[in-house]
Motif scaffolding. Structure first.
Motif, short mmCIF file in Angstrom:
data_model
loop_
_atom_site.label_atom_id
_atom_site.label_comp_id
_atom_site.label_asym_id
_atom_site.label_seq_id
_atom_site.Cartn_x
_atom_site.Cartn_y
_atom_site.Cartn_z
N SER A 33 1.11 -1.98 -0.14
CA SER A 33 -0.56 -0.14 -0.10
C SER A 33 0.64 0.98 -0.27
O SER A 33 0.45 2.03 -0.61
N PHE A 34 2.22 1.27 0.65
CA PHE A 34 3.20 2.47 0.41
C PHE A 34 3.54 2.60 -0.37
O PHE A 34 4.91 3.30 -0.91
N LYS A 35 3.85 1.35 -1.93
CA LYS A 35 4.40 1.50 -2.40
C LYS A 35 5.76 0.98 -2.24
O LYS A 35 7.37 1.60 -2.63
N ILE A 36 6.16 0.17 -0.90
CA ILE A 36 7.73 0.25 -0.73
C ILE A 36 8.44 -0.96 -1.91
O ILE A 36 7.53 -2.17 -1.94
N PRO A 37 9.04 -1.07 -2.44
CA PRO A 37 9.50 -1.51 -3.41
C PRO A 37 10.70 -2.96 -2.62
O PRO A 37 10.85 -2.92 -1.53
N PHE A 38 10.25 -3.94 -3.07
CA PHE A 38 10.75 -4.94 -2.29
C PHE A 38 12.66 -5.71 -3.15
O PHE A 38 13.42 -4.49 -3.84
N PHE A 39 13.37 -5.87 -2.38
CA PHE A 39 14.33 -5.76 -2.27
C PHE A 39 14.35 -6.84 -3.47
O PHE A 39 14.02 -7.63 -4.35
N LYS A 40 15.77 -6.23 -4.94
CA LYS A 40 16.71 -7.41 -6.19
C LYS A 40 17.06 -8.63 -6.21
O LYS A 40 16.55 -9.23 -6.55
N GLU A 41 17.98 -8.19 -4.64
CA GLU A 41 18.58 -9.78 -4.76
C GLU A 41 17.51 -10.88 -4.46
O GLU A 41 16.98 -10.77 -4.05
N THR A 42 18.13 -11.88 -5.14
CA THR A 42 17.61 -13.38 -4.52
C THR A 42 18.22 -13.64 -2.87
O THR A 42 19.29 -13.94 -3.08
N ARG A 43 17.63 -14.52 -2.73
CA ARG A 43 17.16 -14.97 -1.53
C ARG A 43 16.56 -16.30 -0.71
O ARG A 43 15.45 -16.72 -1.77
N GLY A 44 17.21 -16.77 -0.28
CA GLY A 44 16.79 -18.35 0.28
C GLY A 44 15.48 -18.33 0.24
O GLY A 44 14.54 -18.95 0.13
N LEU A 45 14.76 -17.27 1.39
CA LEU A 45 13.46 -16.40 1.55
C LEU A 45 12.68 -15.43 0.70
O LEU A 45 13.98 -14.45 0.71
#
Length: 369
Positions: A33-45
């Motif tokens: 809702s706040f349009k906070i971007p997700f991290f770009k890197e690939t992670r296990g979770l």
């Protein structure tokens, strides 16, 4: 305030499903809702995870290590063919599937597999391949870090398959079907050892669904009965299982970063009920702390993977639970100063043992391939 005042009485299943999961989803929705971007890197979770129990919440690609290892449907299909083909063994008599049976969650039901020449048993019990993609090390002694290297180690092992990937590559090139399948999976490459091991690893990485009764319960898709819920609370509480078999993976890959996999010293017995003579990771590191140390495996599909432990010593889950209940090797009076398993007795009641096993049986995947 006093409802969950005691550690052993805390209803973790209720707390997770009624509080933690909704809270985690709310945080995710707030981020959107706040349009906070997700991290770009690939992670296990995965960075887009709403809860720990979402379907496909763990990213097998994050555990594979290199861009060239990226899994595709074409690689998976090719890997499945190779997995079931004895062409990879030295005498064309044994395939990977000879010791990893899909109906047994890719184990073989034996204490240890018979060697290729039929004269002896291999060193250790055949581990499940289901859901092993989410680990940072492989084999009981953690000697390799990638599934590709695991494939090489098994194929080239004298007692297991006694094969050569380079020789197999030459043989595979002679097959029109394999030549076409490799072309689909690896459009701009020749058939080499790399393509063989990467295809096999891609197939094994695909054997990770997390679609068990337990997973459905945590997602609100189905129910577990009272004994199964009590078993989960024991697993994560009084019985201390989850201190090494981390939820939800149930293996030794350590949260929250999931960037390393642990090993433990349990004191597993062997012949004559003395401690097993296999030194485990110690044979690689020669560090005393690793004497009798073995990687913590997944217990997903554990109802299908008997016998248990690196040597197949325990034939039933009841025997395994009894071993932990009495404090592992220490409880059997073994001199084991480096035991990492808590040495105090768990004091589980007969009912609690049955409930614990009832929960572990909910970890069986619905689809086994």
């Amino acid at each position: 305030m006093n409802t969950n005042a005691r550690f052993n009485e805390f209803d973790r299943a209720y707390f997770i499903t009624k509080y933690l999961n909704p809270l985690s989803k709310s945080i995710y929705e707030t981020q959107l809702s706040f349009k906070i971007p997700f991290f770009k890197e690939t992670r296990g979770l995965k960075v887009t995870a709403q809860t720990l129990f979402d379907k496909n919440v763990f990213d097998a690609e994050a555990f594979s290590g290199f861009p060239d290892y990226k899994t595709t449907k074409e690689k998976i299909d090719l890997g499945k063919l190779l997995f079931n083909d004895p062409i990879l063994s030295g005498d064309n008599s044994r395939s990977c599937a000879s010791c990893h049976h899909s109906d047994k969650a890719f184990t073989d039901g034996l204490e240890k597999a018979v060697s290729l020449d039929g004269t002896m048993m291999v060193k250790r019990n055949t581990p499940t391949l289901r859901n092993i993609a989410f680990q940072r090390s492989f084999f009981y002694d953690s000697r390799v870090n990638y599934l590709e290297d695991q494939a090489i180690a098994v194929i080239t092992n004298v007692n297991e398959m006694h094969g050569s990937l380079d020789k197999s590559a030459l043989d595979l090139k002679k097959s029109k079907k394999y030549a076409a399948d490799f072309k689909k999976a690896f459009p701009n490459k020749e058939i080499t050892a790399f393509e063989i091991k990467n295809a096999l690893a891609s197939y094994i990485r695909s054997l990770s669904d997390y679609d068990s009764k337990f997973d459905g319960y945590m997602r609100g898709e189905n129910q577990m009965d009272l004994d199964e819920i009590a078993g989960f609370n024991l697993f994560t509480g009084k019985a201390k299982c989850a201190t090494c078999h981390f939820i939800p993976l149930t293996n030794g890959t350590v949260p929250p970063n999931f960037d390393r996999s642990e090993s433990e010293v349990l004191g597993v017995p062997g012949k004559n009920k003395k401690i097993d003579i296999d030194f485990g990771k110690y044979d690689l590191t020669h560090a005393e702390v690793n004497r009798y140390s073995f990687k913590t495996p997944t217990i997903r599909n554990i109802a299908l993977t008997a016998p248990y432990m690196h040597n197949g010593f325990f034939k039933t889950l009841e025997e395994v639970v009894d071993f932990y209940d009495q404090g592992g090797g220490s409880g059997l009076s073994f001199n084991l100063p480096n035991q990492t398993l808590p040495t105090d007795k768990l004091k589980l009641t007969p009912l609690e043992k049955k409930q614990l096993i009832a929960f572990m049986k909910t970890l069986t995947d619905k689809k086994l391939y």
